[in-house]
Scaffold this motif. Structure first.
Motif, mmCIF file in Angstrom:
data_model
loop_
_atom_site.group_PDB
_atom_site.id
_atom_site.type_symbol
_atom_site.label_atom_id
_atom_site.label_comp_id
_atom_site.label_asym_id
_atom_site.label_seq_id
_atom_site.Cartn_x
_atom_site.Cartn_y
_atom_site.Cartn_z
ATOM 1 N N PRO A 346 -23.395 -53.837 20.766
ATOM 2 C CA PRO A 346 -24.574 -53.801 21.635
ATOM 3 C C PRO A 346 -24.407 -54.852 22.740
ATOM 4 C CG PRO A 346 -25.202 -53.972 19.309
ATOM 5 C CD PRO A 346 -23.721 -54.134 19.365
ATOM 6 N N ALA A 347 -24.619 -54.446 23.977
ATOM 7 C CA ALA A 347 -24.445 -55.385 25.096
ATOM 8 C C ALA A 347 -25.348 -56.611 24.910
ATOM 9 C CB ALA A 347 -24.750 -54.674 26.409
ATOM 10 N N ALA A 348 -26.467 -56.413 24.213
ATOM 11 C CA ALA A 348 -27.414 -57.522 24.006
ATOM 12 C C ALA A 348 -26.758 -58.698 23.275
ATOM 13 C CB ALA A 348 -28.611 -57.022 23.214
ATOM 14 N N ARG A 349 -25.735 -58.392 22.482
ATOM 15 C CA ARG A 349 -25.089 -59.483 21.733
ATOM 16 C C ARG A 349 -24.324 -60.435 22.642
ATOM 17 N NH1 ARG A 349 -22.102 -58.009 16.227
ATOM 18 N NH2 ARG A 349 -22.665 -60.155 15.720
ATOM 19 N N THR A 350 -24.092 -60.038 23.876
ATOM 20 C CA THR A 350 -23.339 -60.920 24.781
ATOM 21 C C THR A 350 -24.273 -61.645 25.760
ATOM 22 O OG1 THR A 350 -22.985 -59.202 26.448
ATOM 23 C CG2 THR A 350 -21.358 -59.342 24.690
ATOM 24 N N GLY A 352 -26.221 -64.283 27.586
ATOM 25 C CA GLY A 352 -25.977 -65.728 27.672
ATOM 26 C C GLY A 352 -24.507 -66.080 27.762
ATOM 27 N N TRP A 353 -23.625 -65.074 27.523
ATOM 28 C CA TRP A 353 -22.193 -65.340 27.675
ATOM 29 C C TRP A 353 -21.863 -65.398 29.175
ATOM 30 C CZ3 TRP A 353 -18.663 -62.119 23.865
ATOM 31 C CH2 TRP A 353 -19.158 -62.214 22.562
ATOM 32 N N THR A 354 -20.791 -66.109 29.511
ATOM 33 C CA THR A 354 -20.426 -66.148 30.936
ATOM 34 C C THR A 354 -19.440 -65.049 31.297
ATOM 35 O OG1 THR A 354 -18.774 -67.790 30.369
ATOM 36 C CG2 THR A 354 -20.868 -68.615 31.252
ATOM 37 N N GLY A 355 -18.928 -64.327 30.308
ATOM 38 C CA GLY A 355 -18.007 -63.215 30.565
ATOM 39 C C GLY A 355 -17.731 -62.517 29.251
ATOM 40 N N THR A 356 -16.899 -61.443 29.284
ATOM 41 C CA THR A 356 -16.598 -60.734 28.031
ATOM 42 C C THR A 356 -15.098 -60.579 27.819
ATOM 43 O OG1 THR A 356 -16.677 -58.553 29.061
ATOM 44 C CG2 THR A 356 -18.755 -59.398 28.163
ATOM 45 N N ALA A 357 -14.303 -61.453 28.433
ATOM 46 C CA ALA A 357 -12.853 -61.407 28.202
ATOM 47 C C ALA A 357 -12.553 -61.995 26.814
ATOM 48 C CB ALA A 357 -12.128 -62.184 29.287
ATOM 49 N N LEU A 358 -11.294 -61.931 26.418
ATOM 50 C CA LEU A 358 -10.924 -62.428 25.092
ATOM 51 C C LEU A 358 -11.378 -63.875 24.892
ATOM 52 C CD1 LEU A 358 -9.432 -62.081 22.395
ATOM 53 C CD2 LEU A 358 -7.341 -62.828 23.552
ATOM 54 N N ALA A 359 -11.162 -64.712 25.909
ATOM 55 C CA ALA A 359 -11.539 -66.133 25.788
ATOM 56 C C ALA A 359 -13.030 -66.275 25.505
ATOM 57 C CB ALA A 359 -11.159 -66.875 27.063
ATOM 58 N N ASP A 360 -13.842 -65.425 26.140
ATOM 59 C CA ASP A 360 -15.293 -65.501 25.925
ATOM 60 C C ASP A 360 -15.654 -65.096 24.502
ATOM 61 O OD1 ASP A 360 -16.098 -66.037 28.793
ATOM 62 O OD2 ASP A 360 -14.984 -64.164 29.030
#
Ligand SMILES: NC(=O)C1=CN([C@@H]2O[C@H](COP(=O)(O)OP(=O)(O)OC[C@H]3O[C@@H](n4cnc5c(N)ncnc54)[C@H](O)[C@@H]3O)[C@@H](O)[C@H]2O)C=CC1
Ligand SMILES: CC(=O)C(=O)O
Ligand SMILES: [Mg+2]
Length: 540
Positions: A346-350, A352-360
């Motif tokens: 679910p996109a909601a789980r991300t 507050g994240w600053t991105g969705t790459a592996l590092a994030d």
């Protein structure tokens, strides 16, 4: 088999070369065709090994071994069996990758079948022209995704040839009953198309409508000619791999090695790793870099395993994070295939994240298992690995992309960045890692631990399908053979010298499962039948 004379001498499957005794030479009309000396196969192996060792470049060694295979298959397999660890990287990953890239340049003799689109009106005839009548196993590719090296067109033939060599070497499949096939449907590799030496059909890849119709005609021809054969799909592009598997898996004896074989070996290696880490898979957060056919196949089996360990489907899905070139797979993405959507978070789980790459993902999730099937060399960077290692005692990190040049990390670096705590397995072979003055072998988590055993299982049991349960049993039996279970300092997967024996055990378990699933004939002595089915490299 030609029974006498020159033809018999040059029949690669049955020749003994200089090992024909004088009596045999008289009996078979070979007198005078060979130098006087009579060699033993042991002497021939020693001599051939010296010749191999003299060649400095791995590709030259590959060409030499392929030549030997075309001349004398028994000697080829005996040499490989006696030097398994050393020769495997030459006939298989990584060197087979280079052999595919330079296939037209190093081409010597025909082997297997080239099923070309321009011959589409004559597929039955092509199949009938097969060099060997009775066939237990076909490995087929269309050359579009060769290891992590992309589209190699006709050069992809190196892969079915290499895989079938391992069916024999490890799974004991009679080499006379194997058939490598290349579906030549063109190539989009411009370098190949413009290469005057290119041996394939010089044409762009055909469109999907023609493609699927052609594959269908090919499968029909195989069923008519070889109704009981195991048809293994290898190194198809992800867009074709899954649909082909879905279309045929319930209609014939077939499996896709990159999807199912890879999943089984990864689960097998994870079995030992989770045990050493002291946390079952169902309590780990798992991140996969790469959401192609291999990555999604592995995640599918991991999910099934988490459910078998007591989680609900939804709970398992919460623990699985798939990242591709565009970032984390989330439910608001519109570019995902049906099989990828099953792993979208679910996109909601991300939030507050600053991105969705592996590092994030590694930054924001309590990751314990990091797997790579992405072809992205070096993608497991020092920062990512150090952050992961700060979250868990024993990080499980598998850079599984092939060949070596595509690995997501080097095991030596993983060991260094994690202070020796990482539990590592790689797709291609790497030299042992030195730690505290000791050499530690790196497990090679490659589907070669699985497919030869599947071939042996279905050949011995007369199975008519490859079921999911058979693949799960293969993973479980491999997992139970992990040396790390007895000693956490040991690698996660068995040593090469033990692999033929482990394959026999896996094959027996898989054959038993096939009987339970109602797709093989009952046999009170399956273990013995499996052993008896094995071909060995001895002169008859
Ligand atoms: N160890 C083993 O036994 C096996 C290893 N493999 C290896 O797995 C790799 C992938 O195979 P397929 O899934 O068939 O290929 P694929 O090309 O279909 O999938 C690659 C995936 O990685 C992603 N990706 C590519 N570059 C990326 C980047 N820079 N960052 C993040 N994600 C990236 C793509 O978006 C795609 O989802 C190949 O290198 C292959 O050799 C495949 C089968 C078995
Ligand atoms: C090992 C294998 O099947 C691959 O890299 O495609
Ligand atoms: Mg493959």
């Amino acid at each position: 088999m030609p029974d006498r004379g020159h033809e018999r001498l040059f029949d690669a499957l049955t020749t003994k070369g200089t090992a024909f005794t004088h009596d045999e030479r008289r009996e078979l009309g070979l007198l005078g065709l060979l130098p006087n000396a009579e060699k033993t196969i042991g002497e021939q192996v020693a001599h051939t090994y010296q010749e191999l060792a003299r060649r400095p470049a791995d590709l030259d060694k590959h060409v030499f071994l392929r030549g030997l295979q075309d001349r004398n298959e028994t000697l080829f397999y005996r040499l490989l069996a006696e030097h398994l660890e050393e020769t495997l990287p030459i006939v298989y990953t990584p060197t087979v990758g280079e052999a595919c890239q330079r296939f037209s340049e190093i081409y010597r003799r025909p082997r297997g079948l080239y099923v070309a689109y321009p011959d589409r009106e004559h597929l039955r005839e092509v199949l009938r022209n097969r060099p060997r009548r009775e066939v237990d196993v076909i490995v087929v590719t269309d050359g579009q995704r060769i290891l992590g090296l992309g589209d190699q067109g006709i050069g992809g033939m190196g892969i079915p040839i290499g895989k079938l060599s391992l069916y024999t070497l490890i799974g004991g499949i009679d080499p006379a009953r194997t058939l490598p096939i290349l579906l030549d449907v063109g190539t989009d590799n411009v370098e190949r198309l413009e290469d005057p030496q290119y041996l394939g059909w010089r044409h762009r890849r055909i469109g999907d409508d023609e493609y699927y119709a052609f594959v269908d005609d090919f499968v029909t021809a195989v069923r008519e000619e070889l109704p009981e054969v195991l048809l293994q799909w290898e190194d198809f592009a992800t867009a074709h791999a899954q649909p082909i598997l879905e279309r045929y898996r319930d209609r014939l004896l077939t499996f896709n090695d990159d999807i199912q074989g890879t999943a089984a070996v990864a689960l097998g290696a994870l079995h030992g790793a989770a045990k050493v880490a002291g946390r079952p898979l169902s309590q780990q957060q798992v991140v996969m870099l790469g959401a192609g056919s291999a990555g999604i196949g592995v995640l599918e089996m991991i999910r099934q395993e988490m459910v078998a360990q007591g989680l609900s489907d939804a709970e398992a899905a919460e623990r699985i994070w798939a990242v591709d070139i565009a970032g984390l797979l989330t439910d608001d993405r519109t570019d995902l295939s049906e099989s990828q959507r099953r792993f979208a978070q679910p996109a909601a789980r991300t939030q507050g994240w600053t991105g969705t790459a592996l590092a994030d993902v590694v930054h924001n999730v309590d990751v314990g298992v990091l797997l790579g099937l992405s072809t992205a060399a070096g993608a497991f960077t020092e920062d990512i690995v150090r952050e992961l290692a700060a979250k868990t005692d024993r990080p499980i990190i598998f850079p599984l992309s092939n060949p070596t040049s595509r690995a997501e990390a080097h095991p030596r670096e993983l060991d260094f960045w994690t202070g020796g705590r990482a539990l590592v397995a790689t797709g291609s072979p790497f030299a042992p890692v030195e730690r505290d003055g000791k050499q530690h072998r790196v497990a090679q988590c490659n589907n070669v631990y699985i497919f030869p055993a599947i071939g042996l299982a279905v050949t011995a049991s007369g199975a008519t399908r490859v079921t999911d349960a058979m693949m799960r049993v293969a993973a479980k039996t491999l997992g139970e053979a992990s040396p790390a279970l007895a000693d956490p300092e040991e690698p996660l997967l068995p040593a090469w010298e033990d692999v033929p024996e482990v394959a026999t055990r896996i094959a027996t378990a898989v054959a038993e499962q096939a009987v339970k699933d109602g797709v093989a004939r009952p046999d009170d002595h399956l273990a013995a039948t499996v052993r008896r089915t094995r071909w060995t490299p001895d002169y008859r």
